[in-house]
Design a protein around this motif. Structure first.
Motif, mmCIF file in Angstrom:
data_model
loop_
_atom_site.group_PDB
_atom_site.id
_atom_site.type_symbol
_atom_site.label_atom_id
_atom_site.label_comp_id
_atom_site.label_asym_id
_atom_site.label_seq_id
_atom_site.Cartn_x
_atom_site.Cartn_y
_atom_site.Cartn_z
ATOM 1 N N SER A 66 0.730 -0.969 0.105
ATOM 2 C CA SER A 66 -0.164 -0.049 0.085
ATOM 3 C C SER A 66 0.909 1.218 0.014
ATOM 4 O O SER A 66 2.137 1.232 0.632
ATOM 5 C CB SER A 66 -0.946 -0.042 1.174
ATOM 6 O OG SER A 66 -0.064 -0.056 2.400
ATOM 7 N N PRO A 67 0.362 2.304 -0.754
ATOM 8 C CA PRO A 67 1.512 3.296 -0.900
ATOM 9 C C PRO A 67 1.291 4.348 0.094
ATOM 10 O O PRO A 67 0.329 4.911 0.752
ATOM 11 C CB PRO A 67 0.745 3.957 -2.425
ATOM 12 C CG PRO A 67 -0.515 3.492 -2.283
ATOM 13 C CD PRO A 67 -0.693 2.063 -1.693
ATOM 14 N N THR A 125 4.646 0.510 -0.606
ATOM 15 C CA THR A 125 5.429 1.456 -1.642
ATOM 16 C C THR A 125 5.460 2.784 -1.065
ATOM 17 O O THR A 125 4.616 3.350 -0.548
ATOM 18 C CB THR A 125 4.504 1.527 -2.995
ATOM 19 O OG1 THR A 125 4.279 0.222 -3.293
ATOM 20 C CG2 THR A 125 4.974 2.210 -4.132
ATOM 21 N N ALA A 130 1.348 10.661 -7.483
ATOM 22 C CA ALA A 130 0.610 9.158 -7.272
ATOM 23 C C ALA A 130 -0.065 8.362 -8.256
ATOM 24 O O ALA A 130 0.259 7.391 -8.703
ATOM 25 C CB ALA A 130 -0.297 9.501 -5.907
ATOM 26 N N ARG A 131 -0.740 9.234 -8.976
ATOM 27 C CA ARG A 131 -1.492 8.797 -9.985
ATOM 28 C C ARG A 131 -0.575 8.227 -11.121
ATOM 29 O O ARG A 131 -0.758 7.193 -11.748
ATOM 30 C CB ARG A 131 -2.612 9.529 -10.515
ATOM 31 C CG ARG A 131 -3.844 9.838 -9.573
ATOM 32 C CD ARG A 131 -4.726 10.813 -10.013
ATOM 33 N NE ARG A 131 -6.012 10.894 -9.075
ATOM 34 C CZ ARG A 131 -6.818 11.851 -9.076
ATOM 35 N NH1 ARG A 131 -6.590 12.717 -9.748
ATOM 36 N NH2 ARG A 131 -7.881 11.879 -8.239
ATOM 37 N N HIS A 148 -1.291 4.946 -8.654
ATOM 38 C CA HIS A 148 -1.964 4.868 -7.058
ATOM 39 C C HIS A 148 -3.440 6.033 -7.031
ATOM 40 O O HIS A 148 -2.772 7.288 -6.968
ATOM 41 C CB HIS A 148 -0.834 5.166 -5.910
ATOM 42 C CG HIS A 148 0.111 4.198 -6.161
ATOM 43 N ND1 HIS A 148 0.065 2.663 -5.841
ATOM 44 C CD2 HIS A 148 1.550 4.402 -6.429
ATOM 45 C CE1 HIS A 148 1.391 2.327 -5.886
ATOM 46 N NE2 HIS A 148 2.008 3.105 -6.241
ATOM 47 N N ASP A 149 -4.280 5.289 -7.131
ATOM 48 C CA ASP A 149 -5.499 6.543 -6.944
ATOM 49 C C ASP A 149 -5.604 6.951 -5.355
ATOM 50 O O ASP A 149 -6.204 7.727 -5.308
ATOM 51 C CB ASP A 149 -6.656 5.774 -7.691
ATOM 52 C CG ASP A 149 -6.384 5.655 -8.959
ATOM 53 O OD1 ASP A 149 -5.911 6.628 -9.892
ATOM 54 O OD2 ASP A 149 -7.267 4.571 -9.604
ATOM 55 N N PHE A 192 -3.750 6.905 -1.437
ATOM 56 C CA PHE A 192 -2.589 6.701 -0.742
ATOM 57 C C PHE A 192 -2.590 7.311 0.625
ATOM 58 O O PHE A 192 -3.451 8.057 0.931
ATOM 59 C CB PHE A 192 -1.286 7.331 -1.596
ATOM 60 C CG PHE A 192 -1.623 8.662 -2.180
ATOM 61 C CD1 PHE A 192 -1.113 9.919 -1.063
ATOM 62 C CD2 PHE A 192 -2.169 9.116 -3.043
ATOM 63 C CE1 PHE A 192 -1.498 11.182 -1.354
ATOM 64 C CE2 PHE A 192 -2.246 10.496 -3.461
ATOM 65 C CZ PHE A 192 -1.839 11.347 -2.683
#
Length: 292
Positions: A30-31, A57, A93-94, A98-99, A101
C-alpha cells in the motif's frame, strides 16, 4: 541528479504542463507518500522511508520549488499555493499507478498534506503531520515578542524583490541558521546531508520565498474558506509535535481538533527535525496511523 535515499530509484514525474517533480520510490504494498519540510529535501526521510519500504510502496518527492524538482516562476501568486502543490502530489501518485494513498508531511510538507486532505478527501486515506499547525492557526497564535521565533515567515511574506535579494546575499547563513537552531541533536544531520540541503536551498531561493509568501496570502484564503464552511479532515490523522511547554500543548491539540475528526496528537522530545533526530518515534507513529 541530486543524492537520494539508498535503495530508492529516483525519477522525474510530470505533474503539470512544463513542471516535473523529482521523486524517489522504493518498496511494494500500500502506498505512502512522504513530504519533506524546510530547509530540506526528500533526503530527510532516509531513515523512516527505508523502514517503511519493507512493506509499503514509499514515494518521496521533492516538493515543487525544492531540491531537484522544477521551480516555475510565480507569475500569478498561485504557483506555490498549497492547493497547487497538493495537486502535484496527487498527480505524482496517479502517474505511479496509485489512486489512493496515505500521506505524511513534515513542516512545509505538512501544510501541503493538510491541503491535500481537504481538497482530495477520497484520495488521501490517512494523514500525518510533523511539527506544524495549519497555517491559518499558525498566524493566529503568533503575536508579540514570541513571534520573533518565526521571523522568517514575516520576511518571506513581503512583496517580491527584497526577501529574495536579502536571502540570496547570504543563503548559506540563512538556511544554515535554521538547521542549527531547530535541531536538538545537531549530529542527526551529518555534514554531507547538511551540504546537500544548503546546495538545494541556494539554488531555490525565489521558489522557497514564493512558497512562504503563498502561506501569507492565497493559502490563508483557502484555509479560511474551508473553516467557514465547516470542512474537516475526515480520514485518520496523526500529529507529532515538539512539546513547547505549558499552554502550548493544550492550544495545539485544540486547534488540531478543530480540523480533524479522528485525531491522534502526540508530543515528542525531539527537535523540529524529528524524522532525522528520532526516526524510531516517527516510525512508530506512522505505522500506528497506517493501522487505524
Amino acid at each position: 541528479m541530486a543524492r537520494t535515499i539508498p535503495g530508492f530509484q529516483q525519477q522525474r514525474v510530470e505533474v503539470a504542463e512544463g513542471v516535473a517533480l523529482s521523486v524517489a520510490v522504493a518498496g511494494a504494498g500500500s502506498p505512502v507518500v512522504l513530504l519533506h519540510g524546510f530547509p530540506q529535501t526528500h533526503l530527510m526521510w532516509r531513515h523512516v522511508a527505508a523502514d517503511l519500504a519493507a512493506d509499503h510502496t514509499v514515494i518521496c518527492p521533492d516538493l515543487r520549488g525544492y531540491g531537484a524538482s522544477d521551480k516555475p516562476a510565480d507569475t500569478d501568486g498561485q504557483a506555490y499555493s498549497k492547493r497547487t502543490m497538493a495537486a502535484d502530489v496527487v498527480a505524482v501518485a496517479r502517474a505511479l499507478g496509485h489512486d489512493r494513498f496515505a500521506l505524511v508531511g513534515h513542516d512545509r510538507g505538512g501544510l501541503v498534506a493538510i491541503r491535500a486532505g481537504l481538497d482530495f478527501p477520497d484520495v488521501v486515506t490517512h494523514l500525518g503531520a510533523l511539527d506544524i499547525l495549519p497555517m491559518l492557526d499558525s498566524w493566529e497564535v503568533l503575536h508579540g515578542t514570541s513571534a520573533a521565533v518565526a521571523f522568517h515567515l514575516y520576511l518571506m511574506a513581503q512583496p517580491p524583490g527584497l526577501p529574495e535579494a536579502m536571502i540570496s546575499a547570504s543563503a548559506d547563513a540563512f538556511f544554515g541558521y535554521f538547521l542549527d537552531i531547530w535541531a536538538n541533536d545537531p549530529d542527526a544531520i551529518p555534514a554531507d546531508v547538511r551540504a546537500e540541503y544548503l546546495d538545494a536551498c541556494r539554488a531555490a531561493v525565489p521558489s522557497i520565498v514564493a512558497d512562504y509568501r503563498a502561506s501569507a496570502t492565497v493559502d490563508l484564503e483557502h484555509d479560511a474558506a474551508d473553516r467557514d464552511a465547516g470542512r474537516k479532515l475526515g480520514m485518520p490523522v496523526a500529529v507529532l509535535q515538539q512539546d513547547w511547554g505549558p499552554g502550548f500543548s493544550e492550544a495545539a491539540v485544540a486547534r488540531w481538533s478543530a480540523w480533524a475528526s479522528d485525531l491522534d496528537h502526540t508530543f515528542v522530545s525531539a527537535g523540529h527535525f524529528m524524522a532525522e533526530e528520532a526516526p524510531a518515534e516517527v516510525l512508530k507513529a506512522v505505522r500506528g496511523l497506517l493501522a487505524r
